[in-house]
Scaffold this motif. Sequence first.
Motif, PDB file in Angstrom:
ATOM      1  N   MET A  55       0.826  -1.194   0.000  1.00 33.73           N
ATOM      2  CA  MET A  55       0.000   0.000   0.000  1.00 33.73           C
ATOM      3  C   MET A  55       0.871   1.259   0.000  1.00 33.73           C
ATOM      4  SD  MET A  55      -2.941   0.978   2.769  1.00 33.73           S
ATOM      5  CE  MET A  55      -1.717   0.990   4.078  1.00 33.73           C
ATOM      6  N   ILE A  56       1.918   1.245   0.809  1.00 33.83           N
ATOM      7  CA  ILE A  56       2.825   2.405   0.835  1.00 33.83           C
ATOM      8  C   ILE A  56       3.523   2.563  -0.518  1.00 33.83           C
ATOM      9  CG2 ILE A  56       4.922   3.310   1.900  1.00 33.83           C
ATOM     10  CD1 ILE A  56       4.002   2.060   4.532  1.00 33.83           C
ATOM     11  N   GLY A  57       3.884   1.401  -1.114  1.00 31.58           N
ATOM     12  CA  GLY A  57       4.499   1.475  -2.444  1.00 31.58           C
ATOM     13  C   GLY A  57       3.554   2.079  -3.464  1.00 31.58           C
ATOM     14  N   ALA A  58       2.264   1.664  -3.380  1.00 32.67           N
ATOM     15  CA  ALA A  58       1.287   2.239  -4.305  1.00 32.67           C
ATOM     16  C   ALA A  58       1.115   3.729  -4.059  1.00 32.67           C
ATOM     17  CB  ALA A  58      -0.041   1.501  -4.165  1.00 32.67           C
ATOM     18  N   LEU A  59       1.129   4.122  -2.755  1.00 32.44           N
ATOM     19  CA  LEU A  59       0.976   5.531  -2.434  1.00 32.44           C
ATOM     20  C   LEU A  59       2.189   6.349  -2.893  1.00 32.44           C
ATOM     21  CD1 LEU A  59      -0.794   7.662  -1.060  1.00 32.44           C
ATOM     22  CD2 LEU A  59       0.382   7.117   1.099  1.00 32.44           C
ATOM     23  N   ASN A  60       3.366   5.737  -2.875  1.00 35.31           N
ATOM     24  CA  ASN A  60       4.577   6.453  -3.310  1.00 35.31           C
ATOM     25  C   ASN A  60       4.589   6.754  -4.821  1.00 35.31           C
ATOM     26  OD1 ASN A  60       5.622   6.612  -0.741  1.00 35.31           O
ATOM     27  ND2 ASN A  60       6.788   4.686  -0.928  1.00 35.31           N
ATOM     28  N   THR A  61       3.770   5.994  -5.551  1.00 33.07           N
ATOM     29  CA  THR A  61       3.695   6.281  -7.005  1.00 33.07           C
ATOM     30  C   THR A  61       3.013   7.620  -7.266  1.00 33.07           C
ATOM     31  OG1 THR A  61       1.602   5.087  -7.213  1.00 33.07           O
ATOM     32  CG2 THR A  61       3.634   3.825  -7.567  1.00 33.07           C
ATOM     33  N   PHE A  62       2.485   8.241  -6.208  1.00 32.37           N
ATOM     34  CA  PHE A  62       1.876   9.554  -6.350  1.00 32.37           C
ATOM     35  C   PHE A  62       2.882  10.572  -6.860  1.00 32.37           C
ATOM     36  CE2 PHE A  62       0.548  13.719  -4.777  1.00 32.37           C
ATOM     37  CZ  PHE A  62      -0.794  13.746  -5.089  1.00 32.37           C
ATOM     38  N   ASP A  63       4.154  10.423  -6.477  1.00 35.88           N
ATOM     39  CA  ASP A  63       5.192  11.367  -6.895  1.00 35.88           C
ATOM     40  C   ASP A  63       5.791  11.029  -8.253  1.00 35.88           C
ATOM     41  OD1 ASP A  63       4.974  13.066  -4.754  1.00 35.88           O
ATOM     42  OD2 ASP A  63       6.383  11.900  -3.517  1.00 35.88           O
ATOM     43  N   GLN A  64       5.331   9.996  -8.894  1.00 28.10           N
ATOM     44  CA  GLN A  64       5.902   9.577 -10.164  1.00 28.10           C
ATOM     45  C   GLN A  64       4.992  10.078 -11.324  1.00 28.10           C
ATOM     46  OE1 GLN A  64       6.331   5.335  -9.920  1.00 28.10           O
ATOM     47  NE2 GLN A  64       7.670   5.440  -8.121  1.00 28.10           N
ATOM     48  N   GLY A  65       5.540  10.172 -12.501  1.00 29.22           N
ATOM     49  CA  GLY A  65       4.742  10.596 -13.660  1.00 29.22           C
ATOM     50  C   GLY A  65       4.737  12.127 -13.829  1.00 29.22           C
ATOM     51  N   ASP A  66       3.888  12.591 -14.720  1.00 30.84           N
ATOM     52  CA  ASP A  66       3.790  14.012 -15.052  1.00 30.84           C
ATOM     53  C   ASP A  66       3.073  14.735 -13.925  1.00 30.84           C
ATOM     54  OD1 ASP A  66       3.595  16.477 -16.128  1.00 30.84           O
ATOM     55  OD2 ASP A  66       2.543  15.838 -17.958  1.00 30.84           O
ATOM     56  N   PRO A  67       3.721  15.811 -13.371  1.00 26.77           N
ATOM     57  CA  PRO A  67       3.073  16.509 -12.258  1.00 26.77           C
ATOM     58  C   PRO A  67       1.804  17.226 -12.672  1.00 26.77           C
ATOM     59  CG  PRO A  67       5.426  16.997 -12.338  1.00 26.77           C
ATOM     60  CD  PRO A  67       5.090  16.297 -13.614  1.00 26.77           C
ATOM     61  N   ASP A  68       1.624  17.468 -13.979  1.00 29.74           N
ATOM     62  CA  ASP A  68       0.445  18.205 -14.384  1.00 29.74           C
ATOM     63  C   ASP A  68      -0.761  17.309 -14.585  1.00 29.74           C
ATOM     64  OD1 ASP A  68       1.831  20.567 -14.348  1.00 29.74           O
ATOM     65  OD2 ASP A  68       2.509  20.338 -16.426  1.00 29.74           O
ATOM     66  N   LYS A  69      -0.535  16.005 -14.653  1.00 31.10           N
ATOM     67  CA  LYS A  69      -1.645  15.107 -14.947  1.00 31.10           C
ATOM     68  C   LYS A  69      -2.198  14.546 -13.642  1.00 31.10           C
ATOM     69  CE  LYS A  69      -0.106  13.829 -19.543  1.00 31.10           C
ATOM     70  NZ  LYS A  69       0.265  12.733 -20.441  1.00 31.10           N
ATOM     71  N   ALA A  70      -3.507  14.559 -13.538  1.00 30.09           N
ATOM     72  CA  ALA A  70      -4.156  14.055 -12.319  1.00 30.09           C
ATOM     73  C   ALA A  70      -4.445  12.571 -12.388  1.00 30.09           C
ATOM     74  CB  ALA A  70      -5.456  14.809 -12.098  1.00 30.09           C
ATOM     75  N   ASP A  71      -4.345  11.967 -13.577  1.00 33.18           N
ATOM     76  CA  ASP A  71      -4.691  10.532 -13.688  1.00 33.18           C
ATOM     77  C   ASP A  71      -3.748   9.687 -12.840  1.00 33.18           C
ATOM     78  OD1 ASP A  71      -6.668  11.258 -15.359  1.00 33.18           O
ATOM     79  OD2 ASP A  71      -5.556  10.792 -17.205  1.00 33.18           O
ATOM     80  N   GLY A  72      -2.461   9.981 -12.883  1.00 30.03           N
ATOM     81  CA  GLY A  72      -1.496   9.200 -12.090  1.00 30.03           C
ATOM     82  C   GLY A  72      -1.750   9.354 -10.609  1.00 30.03           C
ATOM     83  N   CYS A  73      -2.116  10.573 -10.214  1.00 33.90           N
ATOM     84  CA  CYS A  73      -2.401  10.777  -8.782  1.00 33.90           C
ATOM     85  C   CYS A  73      -3.611   9.968  -8.352  1.00 33.90           C
ATOM     86  CB  CYS A  73      -2.633  12.267  -8.526  1.00 33.90           C
ATOM     87  SG  CYS A  73      -1.174  13.294  -8.805  1.00 33.90           S
ATOM     88  N   LEU A  74      -4.646  10.046  -9.132  1.00 34.18           N
ATOM     89  CA  LEU A  74      -5.858   9.299  -8.749  1.00 34.18           C
ATOM     90  C   LEU A  74      -5.634   7.811  -8.794  1.00 34.18           C
ATOM     91  CD1 LEU A  74      -8.495  11.472 -10.682  1.00 34.18           C
ATOM     92  CD2 LEU A  74      -7.989  11.469  -8.222  1.00 34.18           C
ATOM     93  N   LEU A  75      -4.792   7.365  -9.770  1.00 30.08           N
ATOM     94  CA  LEU A  75      -4.485   5.932  -9.826  1.00 30.08           C
ATOM     95  C   LEU A  75      -3.754   5.470  -8.573  1.00 30.08           C
ATOM     96  CD1 LEU A  75      -4.531   3.325 -11.443  1.00 30.08           C
ATOM     97  CD2 LEU A  75      -2.377   4.036 -12.543  1.00 30.08           C
TER      98      LEU A  75
END
Length: 541
Positions: A55-75
Amino acid sequence: MARRRLRHKLMLGLVLVAGSIGLLASGTAYGLYTYYISVKTIDRKVNELGIVTQMIGALNTFDQGDPDKADGCLLAIGSTQGFLNGTPHGFDFANKKNVQAGYDPDDGAQEAFLVPELNKNLDALQKEVNDATKSSYNGDKSLKIRENPRVRAEYENARRTAENLRHALLDDIQKSGQESFAAIRRAVWIVGFAMVWALALVATMLYYFRVWMFAPIRELQAGVQRVHHGTFDQPLVLNSGDELQELADEFNAMVARLHAVYADLARQVNERSRQLVRSERMVSVGFLAAGVAHEINNPLASILFCSEALERRLQDVLASSTAPPAETEVLTRYLKMVQQEALRCKDITQKLLDFSRTGERTKDPADLTGLIRGVLEVARHLPSSRGKEVIFEPTGYIVAPVNAQDLKSVILNLVVNALDSMEDGGQLGITLGTAGGYAELVFVDTGCGMAPDVLQNIFEPFFTKSRTGKGTGLGLFISHQIVDQHGGTITAASAGPGTGSTFTVRIPLQIAPGVTDAPGTEGEPEPAPTVLTFPGSRTAA
């Protein structure tokens, strides 16, 4: 004090042993159960820790990807919520299941607080991401979504809560291990105490078993061996207070009875041996009497006849002679002595002839009370009766089948012997009664008594220890034979010289079955005792 039964002692030992084994088994089972629970708890918590880590690993993916896109954050937020609340592999489901199974050291207290908190943080994070996305769509592109302060703040809160949840799991694992070690230590203490207790109990039981069982059994074995080797005067001494003591008491009683039986058998063997010797002597004397009496009586009759004739002729010669009176007295005394000794020898041969007549004598019912009184009337005229007292105490008019003349001879012989053994002022007590189908005559005198060696040979032929120095030694021997021919017994007893003697004569009554009294006693008044004091003719009744 109540006796402690052997079964109670064994039951007590069994209960203590069972208790020790139960304590040892309980300690071991407690340790194994605690170890099992600890292992199971750690395994479940490690599984929960794995879910939290994912779960923490999944939550850490919040900082990965394009900062302008919300899809990665919601994922990232959705994946985190899936690991947290997904069914049946989500953390919340696994934690509740473990709490229900009892595999959580604090019963899920921390998790119950942190899981809702994390859900709240994730919901807030998702809302902020959505709000930041709407702002971006409205043309506000001054900040990127992941760098939005409010989004970053909620993200940090969610991340911190997830880390706290992981630390809570690590605390549970550590606490479970500590509890497991503590429980194992307790189990070790319990097992150690049980082992020490068991060893002490075994030592104590060995001691008491030696006292209660081994030692008494050895004593019983030693007692049996002593009896086997003929030692009867050393009884068993047991104080165990149980069945073994009762067995020892019964064994002692049995040995005492056995000793009495052996002593009685030895006495009977000794008596039978002496009777056999007497019988052999009787046969020898009988043959001797048959051959000698006839040969001696004729010369004795000639000696007696010649001495009497010589005495008459000497009286005539001495009356007409001038012989000195002293010589006349000597000749007269010598002739009288020859006559007395001839008569004495004739009396001896007559006794031998009477003794040799061993055929069956006629037995008729006779009143023993009257028979004894008749003998005492004769005894009052004996020289040895002077200055002495005879007390006759019958218990009834007892009738028995006897040869009256032979029994009179026995009674007279015992009375004469008693009178001869006493000094002036002596007393002879005679009692007559019945016991066990026998008429019992007891003669108790206050005379000189007898030593043990005299008692052993008192009924032997030609054995005499008369106080007066007279007697042939045939009176008691013939009396014994007469009583034996009647089917009875005659015994002598004395505590020693100077203590008097007791003679007991027992004659069978031949009572019919079912009759307890002696013949002739029913309906008869009890006769009064007879007291005879010599000299004189006074008789008190």
